[in-house]
Design a protein around this motif. Sequence first.
Motif, PDB file in Angstrom:
ATOM      1  N   ILE A 107     -11.999  -3.623 -25.308  1.00  0.00           N
ATOM      2  CA  ILE A 107     -11.700  -2.188 -25.364  1.00  0.00           C
ATOM      3  C   ILE A 107     -12.385  -1.451 -24.215  1.00  0.00           C
ATOM      4  CG2 ILE A 107     -12.019  -0.081 -26.728  1.00  0.00           C
ATOM      5  CD1 ILE A 107     -11.726  -1.790 -29.240  1.00  0.00           C
ATOM      6  N   LEU A 108     -13.635  -1.793 -23.939  1.00  0.00           N
ATOM      7  CA  LEU A 108     -14.354  -1.157 -22.831  1.00  0.00           C
ATOM      8  C   LEU A 108     -13.683  -1.466 -21.499  1.00  0.00           C
ATOM      9  CD1 LEU A 108     -18.080  -1.734 -23.862  1.00  0.00           C
ATOM     10  CD2 LEU A 108     -16.830   0.430 -23.830  1.00  0.00           C
ATOM     11  N   LEU A 109     -13.252  -2.710 -21.330  1.00  0.00           N
ATOM     12  CA  LEU A 109     -12.557  -3.068 -20.093  1.00  0.00           C
ATOM     13  C   LEU A 109     -11.236  -2.316 -19.962  1.00  0.00           C
ATOM     14  CD1 LEU A 109     -13.204  -6.927 -19.967  1.00  0.00           C
ATOM     15  CD2 LEU A 109     -14.183  -5.187 -18.472  1.00  0.00           C
ATOM     16  N   SER A 110     -10.563  -2.074 -21.086  1.00  0.00           N
ATOM     17  CA  SER A 110      -9.316  -1.309 -21.027  1.00  0.00           C
ATOM     18  C   SER A 110      -9.580   0.140 -20.647  1.00  0.00           C
ATOM     19  CB  SER A 110      -8.595  -1.381 -22.367  1.00  0.00           C
ATOM     20  OG  SER A 110      -9.349  -0.738 -23.388  1.00  0.00           O
ATOM     21  N   VAL A 111     -10.730   0.680 -21.058  1.00  0.00           N
ATOM     22  CA  VAL A 111     -11.094   2.040 -20.665  1.00  0.00           C
ATOM     23  C   VAL A 111     -11.284   2.122 -19.155  1.00  0.00           C
ATOM     24  CG1 VAL A 111     -12.866   3.837 -20.869  1.00  0.00           C
ATOM     25  CG2 VAL A 111     -12.104   2.601 -22.894  1.00  0.00           C
ATOM     26  N   LEU A 112     -11.804   1.051 -18.553  1.00  0.00           N
ATOM     27  CA  LEU A 112     -12.006   1.034 -17.109  1.00  0.00           C
ATOM     28  C   LEU A 112     -10.684   1.102 -16.349  1.00  0.00           C
ATOM     29  CD1 LEU A 112     -14.844  -1.640 -16.718  1.00  0.00           C
ATOM     30  CD2 LEU A 112     -15.037   0.844 -16.688  1.00  0.00           C
ATOM     31  N   SER A 113      -9.597   0.723 -17.007  1.00  0.00           N
ATOM     32  CA  SER A 113      -8.297   0.775 -16.337  1.00  0.00           C
ATOM     33  C   SER A 113      -7.753   2.199 -16.236  1.00  0.00           C
ATOM     34  CB  SER A 113      -7.279  -0.109 -17.069  1.00  0.00           C
ATOM     35  OG  SER A 113      -7.028   0.398 -18.381  1.00  0.00           O
ATOM     36  N   LEU A 114      -8.347   3.135 -16.991  1.00  0.00           N
ATOM     37  CA  LEU A 114      -7.904   4.522 -16.923  1.00  0.00           C
ATOM     38  C   LEU A 114      -8.400   5.154 -15.636  1.00  0.00           C
ATOM     39  CD1 LEU A 114      -8.656   5.672 -20.587  1.00  0.00           C
ATOM     40  CD2 LEU A 114      -6.477   4.889 -19.641  1.00  0.00           C
ATOM     41  N   SER A 115      -7.553   5.897 -14.985  1.00  0.00           N
ATOM     42  CA  SER A 115      -7.946   6.550 -13.745  1.00  0.00           C
ATOM     43  C   SER A 115      -8.733   7.816 -14.051  1.00  0.00           C
ATOM     44  CB  SER A 115      -6.714   6.889 -12.912  1.00  0.00           C
ATOM     45  OG  SER A 115      -5.932   7.874 -13.561  1.00  0.00           O
ATOM     46  N   GLU A 116      -9.414   8.320 -13.027  1.00  0.00           N
ATOM     47  CA  GLU A 116     -10.175   9.558 -13.178  1.00  0.00           C
ATOM     48  C   GLU A 116      -9.256  10.732 -13.496  1.00  0.00           C
ATOM     49  OE1 GLU A 116     -13.608  12.042 -10.678  1.00  0.00           O
ATOM     50  OE2 GLU A 116     -12.716  10.212  -9.855  1.00  0.00           O
ATOM     51  N   VAL A 117      -8.016  10.653 -13.034  1.00  0.00           N
ATOM     52  CA  VAL A 117      -7.043  11.718 -13.318  1.00  0.00           C
ATOM     53  C   VAL A 117      -6.754  11.780 -14.816  1.00  0.00           C
ATOM     54  CG1 VAL A 117      -4.705  12.524 -12.880  1.00  0.00           C
ATOM     55  CG2 VAL A 117      -6.012  11.477 -11.029  1.00  0.00           C
ATOM     56  N   ILE A 118      -6.474  10.635 -15.429  1.00  0.00           N
ATOM     57  CA  ILE A 118      -6.165  10.593 -16.863  1.00  0.00           C
ATOM     58  C   ILE A 118      -7.358  11.056 -17.681  1.00  0.00           C
ATOM     59  CG2 ILE A 118      -5.553   9.080 -18.775  1.00  0.00           C
ATOM     60  CD1 ILE A 118      -4.012   7.349 -16.820  1.00  0.00           C
ATOM     61  N   ILE A 119      -8.552  10.579 -17.346  1.00  0.00           N
ATOM     62  CA  ILE A 119      -9.748  10.965 -18.087  1.00  0.00           C
ATOM     63  C   ILE A 119     -10.009  12.459 -17.951  1.00  0.00           C
ATOM     64  CG2 ILE A 119     -12.249  10.684 -18.195  1.00  0.00           C
ATOM     65  CD1 ILE A 119     -11.868   7.771 -17.431  1.00  0.00           C
ATOM     66  N   GLY A 120      -9.863  12.980 -16.735  1.00  0.00           N
ATOM     67  CA  GLY A 120     -10.131  14.394 -16.510  1.00  0.00           C
ATOM     68  C   GLY A 120      -9.218  15.296 -17.308  1.00  0.00           C
ATOM     69  N   PHE A 121      -7.922  15.050 -17.262  1.00  0.00           N
ATOM     70  CA  PHE A 121      -6.994  15.909 -17.980  1.00  0.00           C
ATOM     71  C   PHE A 121      -7.026  15.663 -19.487  1.00  0.00           C
ATOM     72  CE2 PHE A 121      -5.212  16.267 -13.693  1.00  0.00           C
ATOM     73  CZ  PHE A 121      -5.032  17.638 -13.621  1.00  0.00           C
ATOM     74  N   SER A 122      -7.397  14.468 -19.914  1.00  0.00           N
ATOM     75  CA  SER A 122      -7.541  14.210 -21.355  1.00  0.00           C
ATOM     76  C   SER A 122      -8.722  14.987 -21.926  1.00  0.00           C
ATOM     77  CB  SER A 122      -7.731  12.711 -21.600  1.00  0.00           C
ATOM     78  OG  SER A 122      -6.604  11.980 -21.181  1.00  0.00           O
ATOM     79  N   VAL A 123      -9.853  14.951 -21.240  1.00  0.00           N
ATOM     80  CA  VAL A 123     -11.025  15.712 -21.697  1.00  0.00           C
ATOM     81  C   VAL A 123     -10.746  17.208 -21.620  1.00  0.00           C
ATOM     82  CG1 VAL A 123     -13.461  16.210 -21.227  1.00  0.00           C
ATOM     83  CG2 VAL A 123     -12.622  13.872 -21.057  1.00  0.00           C
ATOM     84  N   SER A 124     -10.026  17.638 -20.574  1.00  0.00           N
ATOM     85  CA  SER A 124      -9.674  19.053 -20.451  1.00  0.00           C
ATOM     86  C   SER A 124      -8.813  19.512 -21.630  1.00  0.00           C
ATOM     87  CB  SER A 124      -8.934  19.289 -19.134  1.00  0.00           C
ATOM     88  OG  SER A 124      -8.546  20.638 -19.007  1.00  0.00           O
ATOM     89  N   THR A 125      -7.864  18.689 -22.050  1.00  0.00           N
ATOM     90  CA  THR A 125      -7.020  19.020 -23.204  1.00  0.00           C
ATOM     91  C   THR A 125      -7.826  19.013 -24.494  1.00  0.00           C
ATOM     92  OG1 THR A 125      -5.091  18.068 -22.093  1.00  0.00           O
ATOM     93  CG2 THR A 125      -4.953  18.371 -24.485  1.00  0.00           C
ATOM     94  N   LEU A 126      -8.715  18.024 -24.630  1.00  0.00           N
ATOM     95  CA  LEU A 126      -9.519  17.899 -25.838  1.00  0.00           C
ATOM     96  C   LEU A 126     -10.442  19.099 -26.034  1.00  0.00           C
ATOM     97  CD1 LEU A 126     -10.327  16.013 -28.206  1.00  0.00           C
ATOM     98  CD2 LEU A 126     -12.089  15.067 -26.703  1.00  0.00           C
ATOM     99  N   LEU A 127     -10.943  19.658 -24.954  1.00  0.00           N
ATOM    100  CA  LEU A 127     -11.884  20.770 -25.033  1.00  0.00           C
ATOM    101  C   LEU A 127     -11.222  22.122 -24.789  1.00  0.00           C
ATOM    102  CD1 LEU A 127     -14.933  19.232 -23.109  1.00  0.00           C
ATOM    103  CD2 LEU A 127     -14.533  19.296 -25.571  1.00  0.00           C
TER     104      LEU A 127
END
Length: 284
Positions: A107-127
């Motif tokens: 699961i941790l390795l799969s998280v590493l496959s996420l790009s900074e773009v996906i993480i940034g906009f996901s956290v932006s939506t979550l907050l």
Amino acid sequence: MSGRDAATPTWLGLIPGVVLAALFLVPFGIMLAVSVALRDPSGSGFYTWGFELQSYARVFTFFVGRILFVSMTIAAGAAVISVALALPFTVILAQMSRRAQTVILVILLSVLSLSEVIIGFSVSTLLSQTAGVGNLLALLRITEQPRAYTPSLFALMTGLCYLTFPYSVLVLYPPVARLDPELVEASRTMGASPLRTFFGVTVPLLRAPILGALILVFVFALGSYLLPQVLGRPEHWTLSVHITDQAVYQSNLPFAAAMAVVLLLAALALVGLALLVARERRAA
């Protein structure tokens, strides 16, 4: 003569040096040459070859110094928080069954496959105010109405920690898995609480891996470009954002290169200082 006794070819030892020169020294040399070049005022090009220190004079001003300080502080904070969360998580992970460890590591390795773009906009939506945490807190009557938690320093640190947490775990997992469980059991047998055992036995045994994880996360967070723009306010923008702005939008490559050189040297100086302190403690 057996293969084991055969001497290692001399040319084999040159490979790391060639790779280092190709991937670091040559690009750094080009960036250093551009940083002392002359900016072309005609607008026909970014710069012309020459030698002047005007770009460095602009770097060593209060404005750029403040940006560099903000970048270092944010990167250091993300490193401390990420490693502080990853260390107990990794200790608990190492005590699980092999099957559970494998699943969690995948699961941790799969998280590493996420790009900074996906993480940034996901956290932006979550907050954001319209979805995620804001509505949940309002539903639980903790806040009167939904509110947005981004852009803010909290949102930026959340995104950076989410991005760097898997790296911290993967760096800490091998040494934690090799720890002798009898040391922990002996501490518990002598009456130490789990918390005291963790800070009195586990943490001292993992000083070097912890320092390595801190350095890795610090350098990784220091070069973050997208997350400060998506999750932070302009006062939280790192030097990487301003370097891109000068190079792409202001067409001032010498100034951008000078800031990049200073950022790189500052990061290397902090990493070297951390390694020197760790070596002195080990020697003592």
